[in-house]
Write a protein that holds these residues in place. Structure first.
Motif, mmCIF file in Angstrom:
data_model
loop_
_atom_site.group_PDB
_atom_site.id
_atom_site.type_symbol
_atom_site.label_atom_id
_atom_site.label_comp_id
_atom_site.label_asym_id
_atom_site.label_seq_id
_atom_site.Cartn_x
_atom_site.Cartn_y
_atom_site.Cartn_z
ATOM 1 N N GLN A 71 107.010 2.325 20.667
ATOM 2 C CA GLN A 71 107.273 1.848 19.385
ATOM 3 C C GLN A 71 106.360 2.188 18.367
ATOM 4 O O GLN A 71 105.221 1.981 18.347
ATOM 5 C CB GLN A 71 107.311 0.412 19.394
ATOM 6 C CG GLN A 71 108.287 -0.084 20.373
ATOM 7 C CD GLN A 71 108.123 -1.672 20.832
ATOM 8 O OE1 GLN A 71 107.078 -2.299 20.670
ATOM 9 N NE2 GLN A 71 109.389 -2.492 20.734
ATOM 10 N N ALA A 72 107.002 3.136 17.205
ATOM 11 C CA ALA A 72 105.770 3.565 16.481
ATOM 12 C C ALA A 72 104.771 4.476 17.187
ATOM 13 O O ALA A 72 105.230 5.243 17.880
ATOM 14 C CB ALA A 72 105.344 2.493 15.461
ATOM 15 N N GLN A 73 103.616 4.292 16.528
ATOM 16 C CA GLN A 73 102.610 4.960 17.440
ATOM 17 C C GLN A 73 101.842 4.066 18.566
ATOM 18 O O GLN A 73 100.927 4.648 19.021
ATOM 19 C CB GLN A 73 101.476 5.140 16.407
ATOM 20 C CG GLN A 73 101.882 5.911 15.102
ATOM 21 C CD GLN A 73 102.558 7.129 15.358
ATOM 22 O OE1 GLN A 73 103.598 7.666 15.047
ATOM 23 N NE2 GLN A 73 101.795 8.002 16.259
ATOM 24 N N VAL A 74 102.310 3.286 19.126
ATOM 25 C CA VAL A 74 102.055 2.512 20.244
ATOM 26 C C VAL A 74 102.989 2.610 21.595
ATOM 27 O O VAL A 74 104.167 2.702 21.604
ATOM 28 C CB VAL A 74 102.092 0.985 20.057
ATOM 29 C CG1 VAL A 74 101.660 0.065 21.396
ATOM 30 C CG2 VAL A 74 101.361 0.686 18.976
ATOM 31 N N LEU A 75 102.144 3.245 22.730
ATOM 32 C CA LEU A 75 103.084 3.425 23.823
ATOM 33 C C LEU A 75 102.585 2.399 24.911
ATOM 34 O O LEU A 75 101.461 2.073 25.292
ATOM 35 C CB LEU A 75 102.648 4.874 24.320
ATOM 36 C CG LEU A 75 103.171 5.284 25.761
ATOM 37 C CD1 LEU A 75 104.754 5.610 25.412
ATOM 38 C CD2 LEU A 75 102.678 6.414 26.578
ATOM 39 N N HIS A 76 103.630 1.372 24.957
ATOM 40 C CA HIS A 76 103.419 0.494 25.739
ATOM 41 C C HIS A 76 103.839 0.810 27.561
ATOM 42 O O HIS A 76 104.748 1.437 27.764
ATOM 43 C CB HIS A 76 104.402 -0.782 25.574
ATOM 44 C CG HIS A 76 104.401 -2.053 26.580
ATOM 45 N ND1 HIS A 76 103.059 -2.871 26.348
ATOM 46 C CD2 HIS A 76 105.004 -2.503 27.475
ATOM 47 C CE1 HIS A 76 103.108 -3.556 27.270
ATOM 48 N NE2 HIS A 76 104.436 -3.686 28.080
ATOM 49 N N VAL A 77 102.775 0.565 28.319
ATOM 50 C CA VAL A 77 102.754 1.268 29.653
ATOM 51 C C VAL A 77 102.586 0.094 30.565
ATOM 52 O O VAL A 77 101.790 -0.719 30.744
ATOM 53 C CB VAL A 77 101.414 2.150 29.858
ATOM 54 C CG1 VAL A 77 101.516 2.596 31.354
ATOM 55 C CG2 VAL A 77 101.477 3.339 28.866
ATOM 56 N N ALA A 78 103.664 0.096 31.528
ATOM 57 C CA ALA A 78 103.756 -1.059 32.730
ATOM 58 C C ALA A 78 103.465 -0.072 33.827
ATOM 59 O O ALA A 78 104.178 0.641 34.471
ATOM 60 C CB ALA A 78 105.126 -1.512 32.736
ATOM 61 N N ASP A 79 102.373 -0.669 34.575
ATOM 62 C CA ASP A 79 102.111 -0.036 35.722
ATOM 63 C C ASP A 79 102.905 -0.576 37.100
ATOM 64 O O ASP A 79 102.606 -1.635 37.263
ATOM 65 C CB ASP A 79 100.556 -0.420 36.069
ATOM 66 C CG ASP A 79 99.884 0.351 37.245
ATOM 67 O OD1 ASP A 79 100.759 0.691 38.188
ATOM 68 O OD2 ASP A 79 98.490 0.596 37.005
ATOM 69 N N LEU A 80 103.695 0.377 37.707
ATOM 70 C CA LEU A 80 104.841 -0.087 38.420
ATOM 71 C C LEU A 80 104.086 0.019 39.830
ATOM 72 O O LEU A 80 104.563 -0.856 40.778
ATOM 73 C CB LEU A 80 105.910 0.976 38.495
ATOM 74 C CG LEU A 80 106.586 0.806 37.252
ATOM 75 C CD1 LEU A 80 108.053 1.727 37.496
ATOM 76 C CD2 LEU A 80 107.079 -0.296 36.722
ATOM 77 N N SER A 81 102.800 0.565 40.006
ATOM 78 C CA SER A 81 102.318 0.487 41.437
ATOM 79 C C SER A 81 101.324 -0.644 41.624
ATOM 80 O O SER A 81 101.216 -1.218 42.665
ATOM 81 C CB SER A 81 101.275 1.780 41.452
ATOM 82 O OG SER A 81 102.087 2.975 41.436
ATOM 83 N N VAL A 90 99.624 6.585 20.379
ATOM 84 C CA VAL A 90 100.152 7.977 20.242
ATOM 85 C C VAL A 90 99.521 8.772 19.068
ATOM 86 O O VAL A 90 99.801 8.199 17.872
ATOM 87 C CB VAL A 90 101.568 8.092 20.509
ATOM 88 C CG1 VAL A 90 102.178 9.408 20.498
ATOM 89 C CG2 VAL A 90 102.155 7.515 21.694
ATOM 90 N N SER A 91 99.156 9.904 19.188
ATOM 91 C CA SER A 91 98.735 10.673 18.003
ATOM 92 C C SER A 91 99.985 10.952 17.043
ATOM 93 O O SER A 91 101.250 10.697 17.276
ATOM 94 C CB SER A 91 98.009 11.826 18.293
ATOM 95 O OG SER A 91 98.816 12.764 18.966
ATOM 96 N N ALA A 92 99.743 11.207 15.797
ATOM 97 C CA ALA A 92 100.713 11.602 14.708
ATOM 98 C C ALA A 92 101.735 12.679 15.352
ATOM 99 O O ALA A 92 102.875 12.716 15.081
ATOM 100 C CB ALA A 92 100.283 11.855 13.316
#
Length: 523
Positions: A71-81, A90-92
């Motif tokens: 979402q925009a410059q944010v990467l939401h990460v869900a750890d499935l392990s 995230v960079s431009a």
């Protein structure tokens, strides 16, 4: 007047020209590029496979799988392990990913894979809520989530089955840590102030026992065949290194050794570490029929060797003594059809004999160890039966421990010894533990060894030996503790500890800021 009108017309024309620009949408963030990202200050890699999934690899560790959402410059990460969420930046240009723990830079671009959207109502469709609620989810819900190929739910399913098995067993509690009567609201002895004192006493005993190695987690309740079979099927359908490794553990603990080997193989193939793969190789190298155990009726005799386990070599000799090398000897005994080897940190190493004459490690320290006989002595003398006294519970928590000890109640002496040890005054703890040892309480003798380990008091081995020789039979429990203690190694450890403390103190003195001497002078 004409000049004023002209200025207004020019302003209106400028605004009209800007309107189309204002109607344009804001510039969208650059999508994260797919490919392999290298950790800037490390050797880990983050592989972005698609806009919705990624995987982290690190040498020597199983891969970690992620479900991602930008979402925009944010990467939401869900750890499935492992079952938690985090946010990355995230960079431009979409070629660099950063968090408070690590930074990754793209060094091997790749085409994005196409992944289907999560099904409505599935765990993946609302992954954050799913992760948050996993701790309280039902077995049925966890099973469904596991079938969605979510390792964290699969591992939580194992825990849920273990909780169920534990609940079906009779509760056991260390007598020293049982709830005292003064803390039970229904008891006539209930007293809130006295309960607080008793609680502090119990906490002190627990901490002291932990320091002495006397608090060991009991073996987990073995799972029944139905959940074991289901877990193995889930491991086969959704192989994950961490999950399948835990499936192997519960099968081994339940005595399903061949099935545990199968789960280990799947864990290894799914990216398991070298240790997991070595375990798989060691277990599967033995035919399934040869992994059948039998009831132990005598102690082993001779030398045994295994490729896995805390102890790779064991030498069984006379009177149940087991040599581990470097002068270390422990004592073996038969208990419940298995070979138990008492070690100095509380608990036992446990081995079960195999039909082919080998031994199988079934305790947590030597799990997956398959010992084969390599020679050594052909006959060994029978073990000595030592006279031991269980520690009597004759001084309830909350009582005056010193008064109990003075009146001959051993539980009071035990509590006072723990209290002194917890305070770091090991020398003061010795007389209390000595009273226990004199009475034949094994824990007292073993705690005297801990006192020696922390003080280097040269009188203590002699006191144990004197107790051993007191009755002339050699059956006092002090004889066993004395014979199986590597006093030289314990003393060397104490000397090294003292030397390290002296060096640390000298370093602190050398690096301390110099103080300018005070001066007295007249201006």
């Amino acid at each position: 007047m004409l000049r004023t009108v002209s200025k207004h017309r020019l302003l209106l024309r400028g605004l009209a020209a800007l309107l189309p620009l204002l109607a344009l949408p804001a510039m969208a963030a650059t999508p994260l590029a797919c490919g392999s990202y290298k950790e800037v200050d490390g050797s880990a890699r983050l592989v972005i496979e698609s806009p919705t999934q990624a995987i982290r690899t690190y040498e020597g560790q199983p891969p970690v799988r992620y479900q991602i959402r930008q979402q925009a410059q944010v990467l939401h990460v869900a750890d499935l392990s492992n079952g938690f969420s985090d946010d990355y930046t995230v960079s431009a240009d979409g070629k660099r990913i950063g968090s408070k723990f690590a930074d990754y830079v793209l060094d091997a671009p790749a085409s994005c894979r196409t992944t289907p959207a999560p099904a409505a109502g599935s765990c993946r469709a609302d992954i954050d809520t799913c992760i948050t609620s996993a701790g309280t989810a039902s077995v049925q819900q966890l099973t469904q989530w596991c079938r969605e190929d979510l390792p964290f739910a699969c591992e939580r399913l194992i825990t849920a089955y273990q909780d169920q098995a534990r609940a079906q067993q009779p509760a056991t509690l260390d007598p020293d840590l049982e709830e005292p009567e003064v803390c039970k609201p229904a008891s006539p002895q209930f007293d809130e102030a006295a309960c607080k004192i008793a609680a502090r006493e119990a906490l002190g005993i627990a901490m002291a026992k932990a320091m002495l190695g006397g608090l060991t987690g009991g073996a987990a309740a073995p799972l029944a065949d139905a959940p074991l079979n289901e877990l193995l099927q889930l491991c086969r359908a959704h192989p994950d290194a961490g999950f399948c490794g835990k499936v192997a553990d519960v099968h081994w603990d339940a005595g399903h050794y061949a099935a545990a080997g199968q789960a280990l193989q799947l864990a290894c193939k799914a990216g398991g570490d070298e240790h997991t793969c070595r375990r798989a190789e060691a277990v599967t190298a033995v035919p399934a029929a040869a992994l059948a155990t039998v009831t132990a009726t005598t102690l082993p005799c001779g030398d045994y060797q295994a490729s896995m386990g805390l102890m790779s070599e064991l030498s069984f000799g006379d009177q149940g003594l087991v040599s581990l090398g470097m002068g270390s000897e422990l004592r073996a005994r038969l208990e419940n059809g298995a070979v138990h080897i008492r070690h100095d940190k509380g608990g036992d190493f446990v081995l079960k004999p195999l039909r082919n004459g080998g031994l199988l490690g079934v305790d947590q320290w030597n799990r997956y160890a398959v010992y084969q006989r390599t020679g050594g002595a052909a006959t060994c003398s029978a073990p000595t039966v030592y006279v031991e006294l269980p520690l009597p519970q004759d001084c309830p928590i909350g009582s005056d421990a010193q008064a109990c000890c003075d009146s001959g109640k051993l539980a009071g002496c035990n509590a006072m010894g723990h209290r002194k040890a917890l305070a770091g005054d090991w020398q003061a703890a010795a007389p209390y533990y000595l009273k226990l040892c004199q009475a034949g309480v094994r824990a007292g003798c073993e705690n005297l060894r801990s006192v020696y380990e922390n003080t280097g008091d040269e009188d203590l081995p002699g006191k144990l030996l004197a107790l051993c020789n007191r009755d002339g039979k050699g059956t006092h429990v002090a004889c066993d503790v004395y014979a199986t203690s590597n006093w030289a190694l314990l003393g060397l450890g104490m000397q090294l500890q003292r030397a390290a403390e002296e060096i640390e103190a000298e370093d602190a003195t050398d690096t301390a800021p110099l103080k300018t001497p005070a001066k007295s002078f007249r201006k």
